[in-house]
Design a protein around this motif. Structure first.
Motif, PDB file in Angstrom:
ATOM      1  N   LYS A 233      12.563   3.701 -36.538  1.00 51.36           N
ATOM      2  CA  LYS A 233      12.930   3.127 -35.248  1.00 51.36           C
ATOM      3  C   LYS A 233      11.642   2.850 -34.458  1.00 51.36           C
ATOM      4  CE  LYS A 233      17.505   5.185 -34.609  1.00 51.36           C
ATOM      5  NZ  LYS A 233      18.388   5.927 -33.662  1.00 51.36           N
ATOM      6  N   SER A 234      11.773   2.275 -33.283  1.00 49.35           N
ATOM      7  CA  SER A 234      10.588   2.009 -32.461  1.00 49.35           C
ATOM      8  C   SER A 234      10.099   3.270 -31.763  1.00 49.35           C
ATOM      9  CB  SER A 234      10.890   0.915 -31.428  1.00 49.35           C
ATOM     10  OG  SER A 234      11.097  -0.322 -32.076  1.00 49.35           O
ATOM     11  N   TRP A 235      10.825   4.350 -31.928  1.00 47.19           N
ATOM     12  CA  TRP A 235      10.448   5.631 -31.347  1.00 47.19           C
ATOM     13  C   TRP A 235      10.745   6.703 -32.391  1.00 47.19           C
ATOM     14  CZ3 TRP A 235      13.898   2.143 -29.312  1.00 47.19           C
ATOM     15  CH2 TRP A 235      15.240   2.344 -29.664  1.00 47.19           C
ATOM     16  N   ILE A 236      10.221   7.908 -32.185  1.00 48.85           N
ATOM     17  CA  ILE A 236      10.397   8.980 -33.161  1.00 48.85           C
ATOM     18  C   ILE A 236      11.812   9.528 -33.065  1.00 48.85           C
ATOM     19  CG2 ILE A 236       9.616  11.267 -33.867  1.00 48.85           C
ATOM     20  CD1 ILE A 236       6.878  10.535 -32.634  1.00 48.85           C
ATOM     21  N   SER A 237      12.458   9.677 -34.212  1.00 45.92           N
ATOM     22  CA  SER A 237      13.823  10.207 -34.267  1.00 45.92           C
ATOM     23  C   SER A 237      13.818  11.474 -35.111  1.00 45.92           C
ATOM     24  CB  SER A 237      14.773   9.172 -34.877  1.00 45.92           C
ATOM     25  OG  SER A 237      16.109   9.673 -34.897  1.00 45.92           O
ATOM     26  N   GLY A 238      14.208  12.607 -34.524  1.00 48.36           N
ATOM     27  CA  GLY A 238      14.103  13.871 -35.243  1.00 48.36           C
ATOM     28  C   GLY A 238      12.659  14.094 -35.662  1.00 48.36           C
TER      29      GLY A 238
ATOM     30  N   ALA B 241       1.533   5.120 -26.793  1.00 48.85           N
ATOM     31  CA  ALA B 241       2.958   5.083 -27.129  1.00 48.85           C
ATOM     32  C   ALA B 241       3.418   3.648 -27.398  1.00 48.85           C
ATOM     33  CB  ALA B 241       3.782   5.709 -26.009  1.00 48.85           C
ATOM     34  N   ARG B 242       2.884   2.704 -26.635  1.00 48.82           N
ATOM     35  CA  ARG B 242       3.243   1.294 -26.877  1.00 48.82           C
ATOM     36  C   ARG B 242       2.661   0.822 -28.209  1.00 48.82           C
ATOM     37  NH1 ARG B 242       2.364   0.905 -21.240  1.00 48.82           N
ATOM     38  NH2 ARG B 242       0.349  -0.114 -21.419  1.00 48.82           N
ATOM     39  N   HIS B 243       1.454   1.288 -28.529  1.00 44.96           N
ATOM     40  CA  HIS B 243       0.890   0.961 -29.854  1.00 44.96           C
ATOM     41  C   HIS B 243       1.827   1.454 -30.954  1.00 44.96           C
ATOM     42  CE1 HIS B 243      -3.547   0.931 -28.243  1.00 44.96           C
ATOM     43  NE2 HIS B 243      -2.817  -0.058 -27.766  1.00 44.96           N
ATOM     44  N   SER B 244       2.317   2.681 -30.795  1.00 48.22           N
ATOM     45  CA  SER B 244       3.212   3.257 -31.802  1.00 48.22           C
ATOM     46  C   SER B 244       4.459   2.398 -31.961  1.00 48.22           C
ATOM     47  CB  SER B 244       3.601   4.690 -31.393  1.00 48.22           C
ATOM     48  OG  SER B 244       4.578   5.197 -32.273  1.00 48.22           O
ATOM     49  N   SER B 245       5.040   2.003 -30.838  1.00 44.51           N
ATOM     50  CA  SER B 245       6.258   1.197 -30.891  1.00 44.51           C
ATOM     51  C   SER B 245       5.999  -0.120 -31.614  1.00 44.51           C
ATOM     52  CB  SER B 245       6.761   0.926 -29.466  1.00 44.51           C
ATOM     53  OG  SER B 245       7.916   0.108 -29.499  1.00 44.51           O
ATOM     54  N   HIS B 246       4.846  -0.730 -31.353  1.00 44.52           N
ATOM     55  CA  HIS B 246       4.556  -2.014 -32.000  1.00 44.52           C
ATOM     56  C   HIS B 246       4.355  -1.826 -33.506  1.00 44.52           C
ATOM     57  CE1 HIS B 246       3.146  -6.134 -32.403  1.00 44.52           C
ATOM     58  NE2 HIS B 246       2.198  -5.658 -33.206  1.00 44.52           N
ATOM     59  N   VAL B 247       3.582  -0.815 -33.886  1.00 45.18           N
ATOM     60  CA  VAL B 247       3.333  -0.583 -35.313  1.00 45.18           C
ATOM     61  C   VAL B 247       4.644  -0.338 -36.042  1.00 45.18           C
ATOM     62  CG1 VAL B 247       2.312   1.037 -36.968  1.00 45.18           C
ATOM     63  CG2 VAL B 247       0.964   0.254 -35.006  1.00 45.18           C
ATOM     64  N   ARG B 248       5.531   0.444 -35.441  1.00 42.84           N
ATOM     65  CA  ARG B 248       6.822   0.733 -36.055  1.00 42.84           C
ATOM     66  C   ARG B 248       7.658  -0.546 -36.212  1.00 42.84           C
ATOM     67  NH1 ARG B 248       8.933   5.935 -35.632  1.00 42.84           N
ATOM     68  NH2 ARG B 248       7.299   7.490 -35.336  1.00 42.84           N
ATOM     69  N   THR B 249       7.613  -1.390 -35.196  1.00 42.74           N
ATOM     70  CA  THR B 249       8.370  -2.643 -35.269  1.00 42.74           C
ATOM     71  C   THR B 249       7.849  -3.522 -36.400  1.00 42.74           C
ATOM     72  OG1 THR B 249       8.788  -2.577 -32.883  1.00 42.74           O
ATOM     73  CG2 THR B 249       9.066  -4.698 -33.977  1.00 42.74           C
TER      74      THR B 249
ATOM     75  N   VAL C 262      -0.485  10.401 -29.470  1.00 37.45           N
ATOM     76  CA  VAL C 262       0.478  10.546 -28.363  1.00 37.45           C
ATOM     77  C   VAL C 262       0.775  12.020 -28.105  1.00 37.45           C
ATOM     78  CG1 VAL C 262       2.868  10.130 -27.676  1.00 37.45           C
ATOM     79  CG2 VAL C 262       1.531   8.275 -28.652  1.00 37.45           C
ATOM     80  N   ARG C 263       1.029  12.772 -29.177  1.00 34.69           N
ATOM     81  CA  ARG C 263       1.342  14.198 -29.015  1.00 34.69           C
ATOM     82  C   ARG C 263       0.119  14.978 -28.525  1.00 34.69           C
ATOM     83  NH1 ARG C 263       4.783  16.950 -33.671  1.00 34.69           N
ATOM     84  NH2 ARG C 263       5.180  18.357 -31.913  1.00 34.69           N
ATOM     85  N   ALA C 264      -1.075  14.567 -28.970  1.00 38.14           N
ATOM     86  CA  ALA C 264      -2.294  15.260 -28.545  1.00 38.14           C
ATOM     87  C   ALA C 264      -2.532  15.088 -27.049  1.00 38.14           C
ATOM     88  CB  ALA C 264      -3.489  14.742 -29.338  1.00 38.14           C
ATOM     89  N   TYR C 265      -2.368  13.863 -26.544  1.00 34.21           N
ATOM     90  CA  TYR C 265      -2.562  13.637 -25.106  1.00 34.21           C
ATOM     91  C   TYR C 265      -1.566  14.451 -24.305  1.00 34.21           C
ATOM     92  CZ  TYR C 265      -6.126   9.998 -25.124  1.00 34.21           C
ATOM     93  OH  TYR C 265      -7.319   9.325 -25.248  1.00 34.21           O
ATOM     94  N   LYS C 266      -0.318  14.508 -24.767  1.00 38.86           N
ATOM     95  CA  LYS C 266       0.687  15.278 -24.036  1.00 38.86           C
ATOM     96  C   LYS C 266       0.357  16.766 -24.085  1.00 38.86           C
ATOM     97  CE  LYS C 266       5.592  15.439 -23.073  1.00 38.86           C
ATOM     98  NZ  LYS C 266       6.896  14.820 -23.337  1.00 38.86           N
ATOM     99  N   GLY C 267      -0.152  17.236 -25.229  1.00 43.43           N
ATOM    100  CA  GLY C 267      -0.521  18.645 -25.334  1.00 43.43           C
ATOM    101  C   GLY C 267      -1.684  19.015 -24.438  1.00 43.43           C
ATOM    102  N   GLY C 268      -2.589  18.076 -24.189  1.00 45.57           N
ATOM    103  CA  GLY C 268      -3.758  18.368 -23.356  1.00 45.57           C
ATOM    104  C   GLY C 268      -3.506  18.230 -21.870  1.00 45.57           C
ATOM    105  N   ALA C 269      -2.380  17.626 -21.483  1.00 52.84           N
ATOM    106  CA  ALA C 269      -2.114  17.351 -20.071  1.00 52.84           C
ATOM    107  C   ALA C 269      -2.161  18.600 -19.179  1.00 52.84           C
ATOM    108  CB  ALA C 269      -0.775  16.627 -19.921  1.00 52.84           C
ATOM    109  N   PRO C 270      -1.579  19.749 -19.596  1.00 55.82           N
ATOM    110  CA  PRO C 270      -1.619  20.918 -18.692  1.00 55.82           C
ATOM    111  C   PRO C 270      -3.034  21.362 -18.347  1.00 55.82           C
ATOM    112  CG  PRO C 270       0.038  21.237 -20.397  1.00 55.82           C
ATOM    113  CD  PRO C 270      -0.737  20.011 -20.778  1.00 55.82           C
ATOM    114  N   VAL C 271      -3.971  21.205 -19.272  1.00 55.05           N
ATOM    115  CA  VAL C 271      -5.357  21.601 -19.007  1.00 55.05           C
ATOM    116  C   VAL C 271      -5.994  20.671 -17.979  1.00 55.05           C
ATOM    117  CG1 VAL C 271      -7.634  21.929 -20.053  1.00 55.05           C
ATOM    118  CG2 VAL C 271      -5.580  22.581 -21.310  1.00 55.05           C
ATOM    119  N   LEU C 272      -5.559  19.417 -17.964  1.00 61.02           N
ATOM    120  CA  LEU C 272      -6.153  18.422 -17.069  1.00 61.02           C
ATOM    121  C   LEU C 272      -5.533  18.430 -15.675  1.00 61.02           C
ATOM    122  CD1 LEU C 272      -6.348  15.373 -19.521  1.00 61.02           C
ATOM    123  CD2 LEU C 272      -8.054  17.148 -19.123  1.00 61.02           C
TER     124      LEU C 272
END
Length: 316
Positions: A230-235, A195-203, A167-177
């Motif tokens: 949590k279902s999302w990253i906290s701190g 991101a949805r995969h992450s939420s499911h794995v966390r759940t 997820v972080r890698a795709y966001k980091g590459g977005a400006p180049v694209l």
């Protein structure tokens, strides 16, 4: 032939047709200037050229875009073979959870196909399952996660680390694209799926850790995010599932390089604005949870390199 009616009809199928054609106004300008010279015989060919430029791949990919897409493709291979190996491992994934992980595995396969199609001959070859060492041992198969395909909790923890890195890698590459809107849109679509995969794995992790089959009703524990996220990253997620091993999952949630451009997931400043507001109930944890932070390619590679055989050139 009524050109405007033709475009109007296309607009019913593709609402963005004018946006696609707008940067190519000069084509229409030339079309108008040559109006008297255009005959019924040449008109079909002329229109074909216009729409080919509007919808087709009009320019070669830049080296920067190729690098970003090949890094994304490498991560997709890392994830695909991970989930595929997990599904093929006997008695690892409970029957109730197998449909979801089958979907996730198939999603990764779809992402690979799209990225290979866009990259064409520039795509890296399929590294095959043999390129990866999911123990974190760089080819020794003796790393701290050696039991990843026999211990379901460990499997989920490693899965969370992979998908959060992606997820972080795709966001980091977005400006180049950004110069290529079609590719950017596809990349952001993949980003949202990851991101949805992450939420499911966390759940699922919360449910397995607490022995609660109805995991969606289990809240995350801020004091124990390593095991009950949590279902999302906290701190910084307390360093992730395995912060004290080597390799450590803490790098997944920490800052990139330079930190000013790639802050850690605990970042609470967006667009130069500090968004913590205790009187309004926006705590530092809540402020960090509202945004995912990008990660630079070098840091992404350093994380992923721990999970490949040293003999490969992946993530070098």
């Amino acid at each position: 032939m009524d050109l405007l009616k033709l475009i109007s009809d296309i607009e019913k199928v593709d609402p963005e047709v004018y946006e696609r054609l707008d940067p190519r106004r000069r084509v229409f300008r030339h079309f108008g200037m040559a109006g008297k010279a255009v005959t019924a015989a040449v008109l079909p060919g002329l229109l074909s050229g216009i729409f080919q430029r509007a919808y087709g791949q009009t320019s070669a990919l830049t080296p920067e875009i190729i690098q970003v897409l090949n890094l994304a493709l490498s991560l997709e291979y890392l994830e695909f073979y991970f989930y595929d190996s997990g599904l093929k491992a006997g008695n690892l994934i409970p029957s109730a959870d197998r449909p979801a992980f089958t979907t996730i595995r198939n999603d990764e396969s779809g992402h690979i196909k799209v990225l290979r199609e866009v990259l064409g001959s520039n795509a890296i070859p399929d590294p095959t399952r043999a390129a990866f060492d999911y123990s974190g041992g760089r080819g020794t198969n003796l790393g701290p996660f050696a039991a990843v395909f026999t211990d379901y909790k460990l499997f989920l923890g490693v899965a969370q680390s992979f998908v959060d890195t992606g997820v972080r890698a795709y966001k980091g590459g977005a400006p180049v694209l950004m110069p290529n809107k079609d590719i950017l849109e596809s990349a952001l679509n993949i980003h949202s799926v990851e991101a949805r995969h992450s939420s499911h794995v966390r759940t699922v992790r919360r449910g397995v850790e607490t022995g609660n089959a109805n995991a969606t009703s289990v809240p995350g524990d801020l004091n124990n995010l390593n095991r009950i996220p949590k279902s999302w990253i906290s701190g910084t997620d307390n360093g992730g599932p395995s912060p004290n091993t080597n390799p450590s999952t803490a790098l997944v949630y920490g800052p990139g390089n330079p930190p000013a451009d790639y802050p850690s997931e605990a970042n609470t400043t967006q667009a130069t604005l500090a968004i913590v507001n205790t009187t309004g109930g926006i705590t530092a944890a809540a402020a960090s949870e509202a945004f995912d932070e990008p990660l630079d390619p070098t840091t992404v590679k350093s994380i992923a390199r721990n999970f490949v055989n040293n003999a490969t050139t992946l993530f070098v």
